[in-house]
Write an enzyme that holds these catalytic residues in place. Structure first.
Site, short mmCIF file in Angstrom:
data_model
loop_
_atom_site.label_atom_id
_atom_site.label_comp_id
_atom_site.label_asym_id
_atom_site.label_seq_id
_atom_site.Cartn_x
_atom_site.Cartn_y
_atom_site.Cartn_z
N ARG A 207 -0.65 -13.44 0.80
CA ARG A 207 -1.19 -12.29 1.86
C ARG A 207 -2.12 -11.80 0.87
O ARG A 207 -2.46 -11.36 -0.23
CB ARG A 207 -0.13 -11.07 1.21
N THR B 111 -1.50 1.64 -5.50
CA THR B 111 -2.99 1.34 -5.41
C THR B 111 -3.33 2.19 -5.71
O THR B 111 -3.53 3.92 -5.68
CB THR B 111 -3.25 1.06 -4.11
N GLY C 24 -4.34 -7.66 1.68
CA GLY C 24 -3.77 -6.59 2.18
C GLY C 24 -5.59 -5.65 1.80
O GLY C 24 -6.46 -6.45 1.98
N ASP C 25 -5.21 -4.71 2.81
CA ASP C 25 -6.49 -3.46 3.16
C ASP C 25 -7.31 -3.39 2.08
O ASP C 25 -8.98 -3.52 2.43
CB ASP C 25 -5.97 -2.81 3.68
N THR D 192 -5.13 3.62 0.10
CA THR D 192 -3.19 3.72 -0.21
C THR D 192 -2.54 2.77 0.56
O THR D 192 -2.05 3.88 1.74
CB THR D 192 -3.08 3.60 -2.04
N GLY D 193 -1.74 2.46 0.78
CA GLY D 193 -0.44 2.19 2.26
C GLY D 193 -0.01 0.49 1.97
O GLY D 193 -0.41 -0.27 1.21
N GLY E 214 -1.33 -2.68 3.74
CA GLY E 214 -2.72 -2.66 3.67
C GLY E 214 -2.77 -3.34 5.39
O GLY E 214 -3.69 -3.03 5.91
#
Length: 369
Positions: A231, A203, A233-234, A254-255, A257
């Site tokens: 899906r 990201t 994510g964050d 980033t990671g 989410g």
């Protein structure tokens, strides 16, 4: 923390911490305009042993290019918004990162892109998810924000909106790269998790404080390899992977989410900074001697108080520790009114860079840098 007590005031002057841009005490002027900028290109199992010298050099060059693009805008008096957009579009166009061209594949073999942008001046925001034909999703997020009728658009509706706004659309195959395709194939063949095949979360994001004291955060991603069922994510979730508020900070994450959403990472960091600054002010006022009538002998000026870089770091680290306690990994970049941008990550490495009006300009990859 530092607190300079002013003896001349008779009332408490509450000044937004947006004006409190600090360096070392001997150089500090709370009203001097300063800018600060940071970028990331993902966090994860990024170790020297897994990188060739050529790969290392290529990533550093890409990070420096994006960092320089945003820093140049800020140094010339440009806006935080323009700086963030300039850096992220460069990284979206670079197949080394998991955003735009080079995005990972879904389980079904498509590239589905997410992005978000937030302006700290009025907390206006734009976010998109599941787009497949918009060349630069961060530009679409900006159009959603500028339009103002909605904050979050998805899928076909988001793409229709992009077309109406005249954004560049591309064939979905534009985003596909062979390394990402092989990651999906390996995931399916060996029944691996997304973490096993991705190794890192690519990201991209940027955060900026400009000379006017405005802060902006932006983030863009292709998500996780093999993601299914639409899906999300964050990244496009305002308050999780992307958040900005001129009173406190701007954050891009980033990671994994799912954990960043549950911890409301972006909002939590900004709220933590606000609490720390307010507590410092209250503690300083409580320490003022009282006169014989029990009244303070002087009033503390909020404009003469600020957080250290280490205080900002501590807040970001505490929120990332919460993510780790939940089982998640990743990292954040944070810019605040109080000094240089900070990074916090609980992974072996994170592609990152920061620059300031004081002359800082640096990029890093590994955890020991």
């Amino acid at each position: 923390m530092r607190a300079i007590l002013a003896f001349a005031a008779v009332i408490l002057v509450l000044v937004s911490p947006t004006s409190l841009m600090a360096q070392d005490e001997e150089e500090y002027d709370p009203f001097a305009p300063r800018w600060s900028f940071a970028i990331h290109g993902g966090a994860g199992t990024i170790e020297r042993a897994n990188m060739t010298p050529e790969q290392d050099a290529a990533y550093r060059a890409a990070l420096q290019q994006a960092l320089d693009a945003g820093a140049k805008i800020l140094a010339e008096g440009g806006s935080a918004m323009d700086a963030v957009i300039a850096a992220i579009t460069l990284m979206e166009d670079d197949p080394k990162f998991n955003a735009g061209k080079g995005a990972v594949f879904t389980w079904e073999g498509a590239n589905e892109l997410d992005a978000a942008l937030m302006d700290g001046r009025d907390r206006s925001a734009g976010a998109v998810t599941g787009v497949k034909t918009v060349k630069n999703p961060i530009l679409l997020a900006r159009e959603v924000m500028k339009d103002g009728r909605h904050v979050f658009l998805s899928g076909a509706g988001a793409e229709e909106f992009a077309s109406d706004k005249g954004l560049e659309l591309v064939d979905p195959e534009y985003f596909a790269t062979e390394p990402r395709r092989r990651s999906l194939e390996r995931m399916k063949a060996q029944q691996l998790s997304a973490i096993d095949v991705d190794v890192k979360f690519g990201t991209v994001g940027a955060v900026a404080l400009d000379l006017e004291g405005n802060m902006v955060a932006g983030t863009s991603t292709g998500g996780l390899t093999g993601k299914r069922w639409g899906r999300i994510g964050d990244v496009p979730v305002i308050g999780a992977g992307t958040y900005a508020d001129n009173r406190d900070c701007a954050v891009s994450a980033t990671g994994q989410g799912e954990y960043f959403i549950r911890a409301a990472v972006g909002h939590s960091i900004c709220q933590g900074l606000r609490y720390s600054w307010r507590k410092m002010l209250d503690d300083a006022q409580a320490s003022v001697p009282l006169d014989e009538d029990g009244n303070p002998t002087f009033i503390v000026h909020a404009s003469e108080m600020w957080l250290e870089e280490s205080d900002v770091q501590a807040v970001a680290d505490a929120v990332m520790a919460d993510v780790k306690d939940l089982g998640g990994t990743g990292g954040v970049i944070v810019v605040s009114p109080f000094g240089p941008a900070v990074f916090s990550f609980n992974t072996p490495g994170m592609y990152r860079g920061r620059a300031t009006s004081a002359g800082v300009s640096e990029v890093g990859i590994y955890g020991d840098e």
